[in-house]
Design a protein around this motif. Structure first.
Motif, short mmCIF file in Angstrom:
data_model
loop_
_atom_site.label_atom_id
_atom_site.label_comp_id
_atom_site.label_asym_id
_atom_site.label_seq_id
_atom_site.Cartn_x
_atom_site.Cartn_y
_atom_site.Cartn_z
N CYS A 152 -76.54 14.65 28.24
CA CYS A 152 -76.20 16.00 28.71
C CYS A 152 -74.71 16.00 29.06
N ASP A 153 -73.93 16.67 28.23
CA ASP A 153 -72.49 16.71 28.48
C ASP A 153 -72.15 17.96 29.27
N GLU A 154 -71.94 17.79 30.53
CA GLU A 154 -71.64 18.89 31.45
C GLU A 154 -72.58 20.08 31.24
N PRO A 155 -73.86 19.89 31.43
CA PRO A 155 -74.82 20.94 31.06
C PRO A 155 -74.72 22.18 31.93
N LYS A 181 -65.21 11.04 28.99
CA LYS A 181 -66.65 11.21 29.18
C LYS A 181 -67.31 11.68 27.89
N SER A 182 -66.75 12.76 27.34
CA SER A 182 -67.38 13.33 26.14
C SER A 182 -67.30 12.37 24.97
N THR A 183 -66.24 11.58 24.92
CA THR A 183 -66.10 10.65 23.81
C THR A 183 -67.23 9.63 23.85
MG LIG Z 1 -65.75 16.66 27.86
#
Ligand SMILES: [Mg+2]
Ligand SMILES: Nc1ncnc2c1ncn2[C@@H]1O[C@H](COP(=O)(O)OP(=O)(O)OP(=O)(O)O)[C@@H](O)[C@H]1O
Ligand SMILES: Nc1ncnc2c1ncn2[C@@H]1O[C@H](COP(=O)(O)OP(=O)(O)OP(=O)(O)O)[C@@H](O)[C@H]1O
Ligand SMILES: [Mg+2]
Lengths: 329, 499, 328, 316, 335
Positions: free
Chosen positions: A183-186, A60-62
């Motif tokens: 928004c990465d896991e905000p 996901k973050s990538t």
């Molecule tokens: Mg991540």
């Protein structure tokens, strides 16, 4: 569907995790690659919230990093309003200004040595949008927009609680007046009561400024609450994309179903769940064929050899061989 | 009786013809004998040669009569052969003593105990050059392939560096360079059997450690005693200090001929002005240095040579009381604002060398000469003098031949051929040079002394040297041990007596 | 594992070549060797001739090539000053330094470890604070002064211990001489070993303390306590073992610097080791000895590094798996 | 949108008050050792900085010295000149008190400049290595390893040797001190580089750095404006301890004969000279400079030690 | 407030835990009381910093100095354990109360094999031979679901994946068969799909051995599925305790109610989440009266003055709120 703001096609990202050259020579190993994302394609329309869910390490973050130009893709393209975003090609300022990012950890995402005012106005100064005085006033204004007090500009991040810090991070993201925010896991580092505040704030801002979100989370209930459309990632591949609520009502991919099963839910209290077997395989040597097949209750021979291609489903699309049999096209 | 002996440095080698250097000579003297030796009072006395005279027919030949019945430590007999061989060896390219024997053309054995030394011309004072000439055994040298002195350029080690075979009072027992050397009395020694039957020699470079070793009873005899510790040692029970003058003078010298100095802020050469040189002499407070820096352990003098060296006179030695006012005036007369210059000084060579320089910096400062001090190790200091890279420097000079010619050759003569190697001030006076060359071959000693006097007059008038003092030596020994101070700082253990 | 060692070896070789270059370059600039090789009588021409025959007038590159070639054969030429083969000279002096380094290193390690553990476990104790502050005095005075003061007190005033040298030594085999076997040899070791070890001891003590405090705060220690393991098992079995990895590294590196630091201690105590040899060769610009010394220090450093790495392997099982997992 | 008004709305306190109220200041106020150490350092620094104004004489001016005052014991009149010195006079007739003040000045200057030099060099290299990573990082860290193989003293000898080859005559005196600074500084940068590298590798993965990257901030700006302030804590600790080490290194170097010119002695030179008089009984020439050095180095060390603990929140 | 029939396994009464700091003494726990029945699973929820972990740590006697239990008492089967000496307490730990921490990555000593850590723990508490301890250890690993336990037991922790490691941790906590297991956020660091597996194992194995569980978490979902009763902590004080289903469906305390409303669910359609304004106060700034009063929409006079104690309600429920004190609700009507 209106014109996509963000269009991602065949996005792939590999990381070289080989041992040092000498080890490979001696141990006769080949180069090793970790495929964090493989052949991911989706679109995000203006004004919608597209969510990506998946377990830790699913990539996901990538994707988020590639989308904001922090990482160059190994293959595939990302287009923002038709223009390419690729960290290795350099991104023009005028384009950069139009997207922003909010991070997971409210403690690490603010520079502890900077005053809140400086933090919020950094994008303004970097993009040269205003002079110093105006930037300061703007920072104060943005603080009020996110529900803090304008006098907080002179404080340091450590004087704020986690939720307040996330508000500051949001204010920073808003300062360059972007159209699109990743928004990465905000909220995953926040308590539920604070999470509710932030989620509400994000929605309010979306309404007010017509923002488009790429929301990343592993919390299905958050995703359900926020997203217009949802993509489910497993080991770097998009296994299913569907309209928000329908994904939960009629999950197509066995992995999606398994995920939904695994989530303890307040309202389902007392329900005896079927725990999933096994853990996520090592992404360096993912299972052949459909990566999910070792854990999949429906797996058959073809799953072990052939990588399933996405095919349309009632609410979107899913990549599963079983779907072929169950829902003949 | 064992005597444990400590000094600042070790012998560099045991090869008797390789290194002309103080500590090396001192140690070698205990193992190898010379033809002629020098008394504590500076006079020559017979050793392996019982007599020496100029050949009645040829003034350029010295006739040496050798001692009979002497044996080397390996038992072989000492004969004229060995002396002739030793001459060949000391004249070899790789010898460190060639300059001392530069006038020797060759030696010839007339019979077992007579040797003729052929000089290039009359050399009336040549026997003075024999006090550091050690005699080796020809057969031993040939057997061990050490016919030539150690030559480091060749990159190989030499048997004689660590093995010895002399006719001296002691035999080498063991040697660990820079750690300890043990010697025991040689029972076949031609002279009197020494009272000290075993000598343990230890170099201890750190002064405080060296004195501590004596005070804690770990050594019996310390050769290089820092002047400040003398008083304390004298008061300590069980320890006594003996002092005496050393054959070494300390002086400043400067570049008086260059157009411009390397380190000065003025455009000409200040030292070329006689007024400046006079002013410097006038401000130098030798008595203060003697009292405070040297704690009395020096003999202030104006002449750059010890009293027992041929050529020294009372009046040369005299100096005026310091007169700062007059000196300041003299400096002002040339440079109204004064001038600056760098003083190069060793800090590990002479007694309190650095402190002396420092004191002089102060004295010069008072008359408007701004001196900056560059004090450094001897290995860095001396090349400056040799390479003419210094404007103003401190040097100490010993005169092993006890004759002024030695000083003239190295320090006064214009630098050319083998002359003037330490003439760091570039002093050059054709007349003086001629006279220096003349005295080398003069046989009429009185006439020769007269010329020496003339040279000194000129040198003193030109103020080539700004002499500070003649160093005094101090030896500290444990009570019950009697030792004399040797003017060349080469004490002999075999003359030591015990109470 | 093999690859790891090979990589280490390649690195070591690079280090050695770099050190060779540095040590070679260094001594092209320090003083003039000719001067200390010849007596004061030698003429200018003699000096020049000697310079030629020593190759000091060749191009630098030629000289460096010659230097490396010789060094590879353990050949550093003849000491200008002592006129002995340098390798032999160093081998002769090495036992003294190694014994001193070993004793003071062991002393420093044992006391450092002990005090470090004590001060970490009794972090708020009065004695701990005294030790912590007191140990700083040891590093706040120059080594040479400490040595001089020790000599003054224990050798001159009290006359308990010898002030200098190694005492009686006994030869073992052809090239090792030891002071361990005689009383005077052992007595002579005491003061220099303390002087040399004091600084390292403080360092090790502080390191052990810091690391131990860090480990004691870790989750697995909390978990070990929560399982009811005894304080002994927790502090020593679990905590201390985990501090060993960094402690081994630093201590290993310290051992190299102990040998180098011995320069000062050996000078003060007239200890006949390589350090004293080095400093006197600096004074006399004895180029071959200086280069050989520097190369030796580098070699010792490289060897110790290698040993430390192997110890790592022994202590920490995590390193035994492929390192790729850690490399990003 | 409900504005959150949870943060206490009292008037924002002033800068000074905030500094006083900070955790560090509090930790300081409650640590007697730190207070005493700071006082000592302040006194020493004050005396040395203002030495030209408060010292009884200028011992660096050779012309002002009277050799006959040499070795005057403390508080006793000199036998020849009758002058009295509070802490006695040394062998050159310098008033010990003044000499110590000036010597401390030199020592502190050398130490501080050396640390500054090492710090600038180490921080730049460390930041760069940490930021770039990869082979640049490996290469720089290997160089650091090689550097570690040579203890400070050897490096200083190296620098001295090289400098001697380049510095013209007459300037040696003035430049000696700078050579010393470079020599000590060069031997010390590795520590800074390593710590900064380690810390910046941690920092660069923090999200605030990514946030700056997202908006396209220049890498140099990120390195120096974002990362650097956040790694200054450990740098400060090392700098303090390095200062003590540098002062002592200077002393040791002068013991080995390479150091400041003897006409402008530093504390180290004074001790080196003074230890020659330990046996002879002129104790004041050694004792006073040694005590000053000890007090200074110990205080700085204690401060560094305290700072290390105070900046490490987990230790509290 | 408890069933008179059975005696509680663990009984905590008026527990006060304090941390002296420069800003005065912090009360991390302020008069916290609750019971755990034998075999029961008690869930403990609360926001970060509410004092959940401190509660667990004080039960097992591992509060880090300078923190200390200032007053109150903790009884295990009627026996006071908060006053035990270090050695006696050590024997309670692991043997009678087991503990599972949040992060399986850091809970195991990396330098010892799993076998070494297990046998060490077993033999600390049970006097058996090494071989037997090993056998037990293998059986236990097998039980917590580690495949090929006999072979994997000699592996080091880094050889295991996160989920497997947490299973090892559970095995370690249970290896001396404690009567009570305190699990402090045992699944927070794990993937969603693994979370449920771990909770399952923990629940099953404790049920099997009759061990009670105190499950600390801030995930209400986990509580809902696992716990019998739930205790809600707020700012170091107990807000509400009761059977899980009741508390979730019909929270009494306004805080609990808000909390439940703020959680997005998978089933209910909500446009806006319920939002409690503000944040939990920091410990050095706990408001007077009820700690929740500044955020509470239903606060009235007594809330700002006096701190409410737990009030027993029907159905085994307790709540600390003036709204349920009949003596005070009059004021509400007046207002
Ligand atoms: Mg991540
Ligand atoms: N720089 C990198 N080098 C090597 N591998 C990487 C790198 N960054 C990420 N990965 C790997 O790529 C995979 C996907 O990582 P990513 O961070 O995108 O996962 P994620 O879904 O965001 O997980 P989480 O929920 O834990 O944040 C993981 O297996 C991770 O180990
Ligand atoms: N060593 C300590 N010194 C001072 N205060 C402490 C200490 N340890 C904990 N606290 C305080 O005690 C309170 C309760 O902490 P605790 O760890 O029990 O919270 P928690 O409910 O477990 O939170 P989380 O969900 O974040 O684990 C917190 O406010 C914390 O700041
Ligand atoms: Mg907790």
């Amino acid at each position: 569907m209106p014109d996509p703001l963000v269009k991602i096609e065949g996005l792939t990202r590999r990381f070289d995790v080989s041992k040092p050259w000498l080890n490979r020579v001696i141990e006769r190993d080949d180069k090793q690659f970790l495929t964090a994302n493989a052949d991911v394609s989706f679109e995000i329309a203006k004004g919608e919230t597209f969510a990506l869910v998946g377990e830790s390490g699913s990539g996901k973050s990538t994707i988020a990093k590639m989308v904001v130009g922090l990482l160059p893709p190994s293959a595939g393209t990302i287009r923002f309003d038709g223009q390419r975003i690729d960290a290795s090609l350099g991104i023009p300022r005028s384009l950069r200004r139009r997207f922003q990012m909010i991070f997971q950890d409210p403690f690490a995402s603010l520079n502890p040595r900077w005053r809140v005012g400086e933090i919020i106005s950094e994008p303004i100064r970097t993009f040269g949008l205003m002079n110093a005085t105006d930037a300061r006033a703007e920072a104060a204004r943005l603080l009020e927009v996110v529900g803090l007090s304008a006098s907080d500009v002179t404080k340091y991040p450590h004087e704020f609680s986690g939720g307040q810090r996330q508000r500051i991070a949001i204010a920073r993201a808003l300062s360059s007046k972007p159209e699109f925010i990743v928004c990465d896991e905000p909220t995953s580092a926040l308590d539920v009561s604070v999470q509710a505040q932030i989620l509400n704030l994000m929605r309010d801002l979306q309404d007010e400024f017509g923002l488009t979100y790429l929301l990343i989370s592993h919390d299905l209930s958050v995703v359900r609450h926020m997203a217009t459309r949802i993509g489910v990632l497993y080991l770097g591949r998009l296994v299913e994309v569907a309209q928000g609520k329908r994904l939960f009502a009629e999950p197509q991919h066995p992995y999606t179903r398994m995920l939904l099963d695994a989530v303890p839910d307040l309202a389902l209290s007392g329900r005896r769940r079927r725990p999933v077997e096994g853990e996520i395989p090592n992404p360096i040597s993912p299972p052949s064929g459909c990566a999910f097949h070792p854990r999949c209750p429906l797996a058959f021979d073809r799953c072990r050899t052939e990588i399933p291609q996405p095919r349309p489903t009632p609410a979107g699309q899913a990549a599963c061989h079983a779907l072929d049999d169950m829902v003949p096209a | 009786e064992t005597i444990r002996w400590a000094r600042v440095a070790d012998a560099l080698t045991l090869d008797p013809h390789s290194q002309n250097e103080g500590p090396t000579l001192t140690l070698l003297r205990h193992i190898y004998s010379t033809l002629v030796s020098r008394n504590a009072d500076g006079t020559l006395e017979p050793s392996l040669a019982t007599s020496w005279e100029i050949h009645p027919d040829d003034p350029s030949i010295w006739v040496l009569t050798l001692r009979e019945g002497v044996t080397f430590q390996d038992g072989s007999a000492f004969t004229a052969e060995d002396v002739v061989f030793s001459y060949e060896r000391v004249l070899h390219e790789s010898s460190g003593f060639r300059a001392i024997h530069a006038d020797v053309e060759g030696a010839e054995a007339i019979d077992d105990y007579t040797v003729h030394v052929k000089m290039s011309g009359p050399s009336p004072l040549y026997p003075n050059n024999l006090t550091n000439f050690f005699i080796v055994d020809k057969d031993w040298a040939e057997a061990n392939d050490v016919v030539a002195p150690q030559n480091f350029a060749a990159g190989e080690e030499n048997f004689a560096v660590r093995n010895t075979n002399g006719t001296g009072p002691y035999k080498l027992v063991s040697r660990d360079p820079e750690v300890r050397t043990v010697m025991e009395a040689f029972d076949g020694f031609w002279g009197d059997a020494p009272a000290a039957t075993e000598v343990i020699y230890q170099p201890i470079p750190e002064a405080a450690t060296r004195i501590a070793a004596l005070l804690s009873g770990e050594v019996d005899f310390v050769q290089d005693v820092p002047v400040q510790d003398i008083a304390r040692l004298e008061q300590t029970d069980g320890v006594k200090v003996v002092t005496g003058p050393e054959n070494r003078n300390l002086f400043f010298s400067y570049d008086m001929t260059s157009e411009k100095l390397r380190s000065s802020n003025v455009d000409d050469n200040p030292f070329s002005h006689p007024e400046i040189r006079e002013a410097m002499a006038l401000t130098l407070d030798r008595d203060a240095i003697q009292k405070v820096v040297m704690r009395g352990q020096s003999q202030p003098s104006a002449a750059p040579l010890p009293p027992f060296v041929n050529g020294w006179t009372e009046e040369m030695n005299a100096y005026d009381a310091p007169d700062v006012a007059r000196a300041t005036e003299l400096v002002k007369s040339v440079y109204p604002d004064g001038f600056s210059v760098q003083l190069d000084c060793p800090n590990d060579r002479y007694l309190n060398d650095e402190a002396i320089c420092q004191a002089v910096v102060g004295m010069m400062g008072r008359i408007g000469i701004d001196v900056s001090l560059n004090a450094q190790s001897r290995s860095l200091h001396f090349p400056l003098i040799e390479k003419w890279e210094t404007d103003f420097y401190l040097l100490g000079w010993g005169v092993p031949t006890f004759d002024s010619a030695y000083i003239f050759n190295f320090l006064v003569h214009t630098r050319e051929d083998s002359y003037g190697a330490y003439n760091g001030g570039k002093y050059s006076n054709a007349e003086v040079d001629a006279k220096i060359e003349e005295i080398a071959t003069m046989t009429d000693l009185e006439a020769r002394d007269a010329v020496i006097g003339e040279i000194w007059d000129q040198v003193m008038e030109d103020r080539v040297f700004l002499n500070v003092h003649n160093q005094l030596l101090a030896y500290a020994v444990k009570d019950g041990l009697n030792i004399e101070v040797h003017p060349e700082n080469q004490p002999t253990m075999w003359t030591v007596t015990f109470d | 594992m093999i690859a790891f060692i090979i990589r280490r070896l390649i690195q070591s070789i690079i280090v050695m070549v770099a050190v060779a270059a540095v040590s070679f370059a260094l001594f092209r600039f320090v003083g003039d060797p000719i001067n200390s090789m010849v007596g004061q009588e030698a003429s200018i021409d003699d000096r020049q001739a000697l310079r030629d025959s020593l190759g000091l007038n060749d191009p630098i590159i030629t000289q460096f090539g010659r230097f490396i070639g010789n060094a590879l054969q353990g050949e550093f030429g003849i000491s200008y000053r002592l006129q002995m083969p340098v390798t032999e000279l160093i081998m002769q002096r090495l036992p003294a330094t190694l014994e001193l380094a070993l004793v003071s290193g062991t002393l420093a390690f044992i006391t450092g470890l002990g005090l470090g553990v004590y001060t970490a476990l009794r972090r708020r104790g009065v004695l701990s604070n005294v030790i912590m502050t007191g140990s700083l005095i040891g590093v706040s005075l120059p080594t040479f002064l400490i040595g001089v003061l020790l000599i003054w007190v224990f050798a001159v005033e009290l006359r308990w211990l010898p002030s200098n040298g190694r005492g009686e030594v006994v030869s073992i085999g052809s090239w090792w001489s030891t002071g361990f076997l005689t009383t005077s040899g052992r007595l002579a070791l005491i003061l220099p070993a303390i002087t040399l070890g004091l600084y390292q001891m403080t360092l090790i003590m502080r390191l052990v303390r810091a690391e131990l405090l860090e480990v004691l705060r870790s989750d697995f220690i909390k978990f070990a306590r929560a399982r009811g393991l005894s304080a002994r098992a927790v502090n020593f079995g679990h905590a201390l073992k985990n501090t060993l990895v960094p402690v081994i590294t630093i201590t290993g590196l310290q051992l190299g610097s102990i040998i180098a630091f011995a320069i000062i201690t050996e000078t003060v105590f007239n200890w006949p080791g390589v350090g004293a040899l080095f400093i006197s060769s600096v004074r006399f610009v004895d180029v071959p000895v200086m280069s050989a010394y520097l190369m030796m220090i580098a070699l010792i450093f490289v060897i110790i590094n290698l040993i430390v790495d192997l110890l790592y392997y022994a202590v920490d099982p995590r390193l035994r798996v492929d390192r790729a997992a850690h490399s990003h | 949108m409900t504005p959150e008004t949870q943060a206490p709305q009292t008037k924002a306190p002033g800068r000074l008050y905030r500094a006083w109220d900070s955790d560090l200041a509090y930790a300081f106020r409650t640590a007697p050792v730190a207070i005493v150490a700071t006082l000592v350092v302040l006194v020493v620094v004050f005396c040395s900085v203002f030495a030209p104004l408060i010292a009884p004489m200028n011992p660096y001016n050779p012309a002002a010295l009277n050799l006959m005052n040499g070795f005057t014991p403390p508080m006793e009149p000199n036998a020849f000149t009758g002058e009295v010195f509070l802490l006695g006079a040394d062998g050159q007739g310098r008033d010990m008190l003044s000499t110590i003040m000036y010597g401390t000045r030199t020592s502190l200057f050398v130490g501080a400049m050396a640390v500054l030099f090492a710090m600038v060099m180490g921080i730049s290299i460390g930041l760069f290595a940490g930021w770039r990573g990869g082979w640049v990082d490996s290469a720089l860290m290997r160089i650091a390893d090689v550097q570690l193989a040579f203890p400070a003293i050897l490096i200083a000898l190296l620098v001295f040797g090289i400098a001697r080859g380049f510095i013209p005559d007459g300037l040696r005196d003035q430049l000696a001190i700078w050579v010393l600074i470079v020599a000590i500084g060069l031997s010390d940068w590795v520590q800074f580089a390593r710590v900064v590298r380690g810390a910046s590798m941690v920092e660069k993965n923090k999200e605030y750095v990514q946030a700056a990257q997202v908006i396209g901030a220049h890498p140099l700006k990120i390195m120096f404006r974002h990362i650097l302030p956040n790694v200054m804590g450990p740098v400060l600790v090392i700098a303090t301890i390095s200062l003590a080490l540098a002062i002592i290194a200077e002393a040791t170097l002068s013991f080995l004969g390479v150091g400041v010119p003897p006409t402008q002695p530093s504390l180290g030179t004074l001790i080196r000279v003074g230890q020659g008089f330990l046996i002879s009984g002129e104790w004041w020439i050694l004792l006073f400079p040694a005590v000053t050095l000890l007090a200074l180095a110990l205080s700085v060390n204690l401060l560094g030690d305290w700072l290390r603990d105070a900046l490490n929140p987990r230790l509290r | 407030m408890t069933d008179a029939k059975t005696e509680p396994l663990l009984s905590v009464r008026d527990l006060v835990v304090e941390f002296p700091t420069r800003r005065g003494v912090l009360r991390a726990l302020d008069r916290v009381s609750f019971d755990i029945m034998p075999g029961e699973v008690l869930g403990m929820v609360g926001e970060s910093g509410a004092g959940k972990s401190i509660t667990g740590a004080s039960i097992i006697g591992l509060i880090e100095p300078p923190g200390r239990i200032a007053s109150g008492e903790i009884r295990l089967k009627g026996e006071r354990i908060d006053t035990l000496g270090p050695e006696a307490m050590r024997r309670v730990r692991g043997r009678r109360i087991g503990m599972v921490f949040q992060d399986p990555l850091t809970s195991l000593n990396p330098l010892y094999t799993v076998a070494q850590q297990l046998t060490e723990t077993i033999r600390t508490h049970i006097d058996i031979s090494k071989g037997e301890a090993r056998k037990r250890a293998i059986a236990l690993l097998d039980r917590v679901g580690i495949p090929a336990a006999a072979r994997r037991i000699d592996d080091y922790p880094h050889h295991f994946s996160g989920g497997m490691r947490q299973r090892v941790v559970i095995a370690l906590a249970l290896c001396a068969e404690p009567e009570l297991v305190i699990a402090d956020e045992p699944t927070t660091a794990l993937d969603v799909s693994v979370q449920s597996q771990i909770i399952e194992v923990l629940k099953d194995i404790c049920a099997e051995r009759g061990a009670a569980v105190m499950l600390i978490t801030h995930d209400m979902g986990v509580i809902a599925e696992t716990a019998d009763r739930v205790a809600v902590l707020y700012a170091g004080r107990m807000a509400e305790i009761g059977p899980v289903r009741d508390v979730i469906t019909e929270a009494l305390h306004p805080y609990t109610a808000g909390l439940m409303g703020s959680i997005p669910t998978l089933t209910q359609e909500t446009d806006r989440l319920v939002q409690i304004p503000g944040a939990m106060p920091r410990l050095h700034a706990i408001p007077q009266g009820c700690a929740f009063n500044p955020r509470c929409e239903r606060a009235f006079a007594p809330c700002r003055e006096t701190r409410p104690d737990l009030i027993s309600r029907e159905g085994g429920r307790d709540v600390a709120c003036w709204l349920y004190d009949p003596a005070r609700t009059g004021e509400l009507r007046d207002a």
